[in-house]
Motif scaffolding. Structure first.
Motif, PDB file in Angstrom:
ATOM      1  N   GLY A 146     -16.539  46.094 -15.059  1.00 53.14           N
ATOM      2  CA  GLY A 146     -15.311  45.927 -15.703  1.00 53.14           C
ATOM      3  C   GLY A 146     -15.607  44.814 -17.207  1.00 53.14           C
ATOM      4  O   GLY A 146     -14.462  44.576 -17.733  1.00 53.14           O
ATOM      5  N   LYS A 147     -16.721  44.378 -17.374  1.00 50.22           N
ATOM      6  CA  LYS A 147     -16.913  43.521 -18.441  1.00 50.22           C
ATOM      7  C   LYS A 147     -17.947  43.769 -19.530  1.00 50.22           C
ATOM      8  O   LYS A 147     -18.653  44.699 -19.111  1.00 50.22           O
ATOM      9  CB  LYS A 147     -17.402  42.021 -17.807  1.00 50.22           C
ATOM     10  N   GLU A 148     -17.910  43.025 -20.628  1.00 50.69           N
ATOM     11  CA  GLU A 148     -18.826  43.701 -21.579  1.00 50.69           C
ATOM     12  C   GLU A 148     -20.133  42.936 -21.315  1.00 50.69           C
ATOM     13  O   GLU A 148     -20.458  41.817 -20.647  1.00 50.69           O
ATOM     14  CB  GLU A 148     -18.434  43.172 -22.913  1.00 50.69           C
ATOM     15  N   ARG A 149     -21.242  43.392 -21.702  1.00 52.24           N
ATOM     16  CA  ARG A 149     -22.907  42.909 -21.634  1.00 52.24           C
ATOM     17  C   ARG A 149     -22.741  41.564 -22.315  1.00 52.24           C
ATOM     18  O   ARG A 149     -22.136  41.428 -23.546  1.00 52.24           O
ATOM     19  CB  ARG A 149     -23.725  43.779 -22.308  1.00 52.24           C
TER      20      ARG A 149
ATOM     21  N   ALA B 263     -24.299  40.800 -11.320  1.00 56.48           N
ATOM     22  CA  ALA B 263     -24.214  41.706 -12.578  1.00 56.48           C
ATOM     23  C   ALA B 263     -25.419  42.649 -12.519  1.00 56.48           C
ATOM     24  O   ALA B 263     -26.157  42.457 -11.752  1.00 56.48           O
ATOM     25  CB  ALA B 263     -23.938  40.932 -13.848  1.00 56.48           C
ATOM     26  N   VAL B 264     -25.348  43.439 -13.453  1.00 50.52           N
ATOM     27  CA  VAL B 264     -26.816  44.310 -13.663  1.00 50.52           C
ATOM     28  C   VAL B 264     -27.520  43.332 -14.917  1.00 50.52           C
ATOM     29  O   VAL B 264     -26.788  43.145 -15.812  1.00 50.52           O
ATOM     30  CB  VAL B 264     -26.492  45.570 -14.143  1.00 50.52           C
ATOM     31  N   TYR B 265     -28.675  42.982 -14.578  1.00 48.68           N
ATOM     32  CA  TYR B 265     -29.346  42.155 -15.605  1.00 48.68           C
ATOM     33  C   TYR B 265     -30.254  43.370 -16.262  1.00 48.68           C
ATOM     34  O   TYR B 265     -31.026  43.933 -15.891  1.00 48.68           O
ATOM     35  CB  TYR B 265     -30.121  41.126 -14.972  1.00 48.68           C
ATOM     36  N   TYR B 266     -30.323  43.122 -17.797  1.00 46.34           N
ATOM     37  CA  TYR B 266     -31.027  43.873 -18.521  1.00 46.34           C
ATOM     38  C   TYR B 266     -31.956  42.969 -19.630  1.00 46.34           C
ATOM     39  O   TYR B 266     -31.396  41.893 -20.274  1.00 46.34           O
ATOM     40  CB  TYR B 266     -30.177  44.782 -19.635  1.00 46.34           C
ATOM     41  N   CYS B 267     -33.211  43.488 -19.772  1.00 41.81           N
ATOM     42  CA  CYS B 267     -33.950  42.852 -20.461  1.00 41.81           C
ATOM     43  C   CYS B 267     -34.054  43.476 -22.001  1.00 41.81           C
ATOM     44  O   CYS B 267     -33.592  44.704 -22.125  1.00 41.81           O
ATOM     45  CB  CYS B 267     -35.412  42.599 -20.005  1.00 41.81           C
ATOM     46  N   ASN B 268     -34.384  42.680 -22.813  1.00 38.79           N
ATOM     47  CA  ASN B 268     -34.359  43.152 -24.395  1.00 38.79           C
ATOM     48  C   ASN B 268     -35.466  42.633 -25.096  1.00 38.79           C
ATOM     49  O   ASN B 268     -35.950  41.418 -25.043  1.00 38.79           O
ATOM     50  CB  ASN B 268     -33.038  42.641 -24.888  1.00 38.79           C
ATOM     51  N   ALA B 269     -35.936  43.416 -26.143  1.00 37.65           N
ATOM     52  CA  ALA B 269     -37.046  42.782 -26.895  1.00 37.65           C
ATOM     53  C   ALA B 269     -36.824  43.375 -28.343  1.00 37.65           C
ATOM     54  O   ALA B 269     -36.686  44.573 -28.491  1.00 37.65           O
ATOM     55  CB  ALA B 269     -38.150  43.344 -26.148  1.00 37.65           C
ATOM     56  N   ARG B 270     -37.312  42.371 -29.136  1.00 40.27           N
ATOM     57  CA  ARG B 270     -37.278  42.769 -30.602  1.00 40.27           C
ATOM     58  C   ARG B 270     -39.011  42.757 -30.633  1.00 40.27           C
ATOM     59  O   ARG B 270     -39.800  41.961 -30.838  1.00 40.27           O
ATOM     60  CB  ARG B 270     -36.820  41.886 -31.388  1.00 40.27           C
TER      61      ARG B 270
END
Length: 120
Positions: free
Chosen positions: A41-44, A90-97
């Protein structure tokens, strides 16, 4: 290119977990990498980021409890989470540039997410 996140699970209030995220594929350069989370129910939201030089940034809610690190040889980042609270669930997401071989364009990639549940 893929980002594979792992390390989530169920932990009690005050416990610890260590998340890992490994990037694979034809990657020529890795720039900023980070962890984000999304509760139901919340934004990332941003949790922590780490630059190519090692500079870090944390959300106020996790400062002093979480620590992000990276291993460029393994194309990996980690998130050590201590003193976990139910609101960290929460669900944890990794991100990479990153840049792919043969391309000068910087692109953003996301991992598939790993569930962290903290019970009270």
């Amino acid at each position: 290119v893929q980002l594979q996140a792992s390390g989530g699970g169920l932990v009690q209030f005050g416990g610890s977990l260590r998340l890992s995220c490994v990037a694979s594929g034809r990657i020529s350069s890795l720039n900023e990498m980070g962890w984000y989370r999304q509760a139901p129910g919340k934004e990332r939201e941003l949790v922590a980021t780490i630059g190519s030089g090692g500079s870090t940034k944390y959300a106020d809610s996790v400062k002093g409890r979480f620590a992000i690190s990276r291993d460029d040889a393994k194309k990996a980042i980690y998130l050590q989470m201590n003193t976990l609270k139910p609101e960290d669930t929460a669900v944890y997401y990794c991100n990479a540039r990153l840049q792919r071989f043969g391309s000068a364009k910087w692109e953003y990639y996301w991992g598939q997410g790993t569930q962290v549940t903290v019970s009270s």
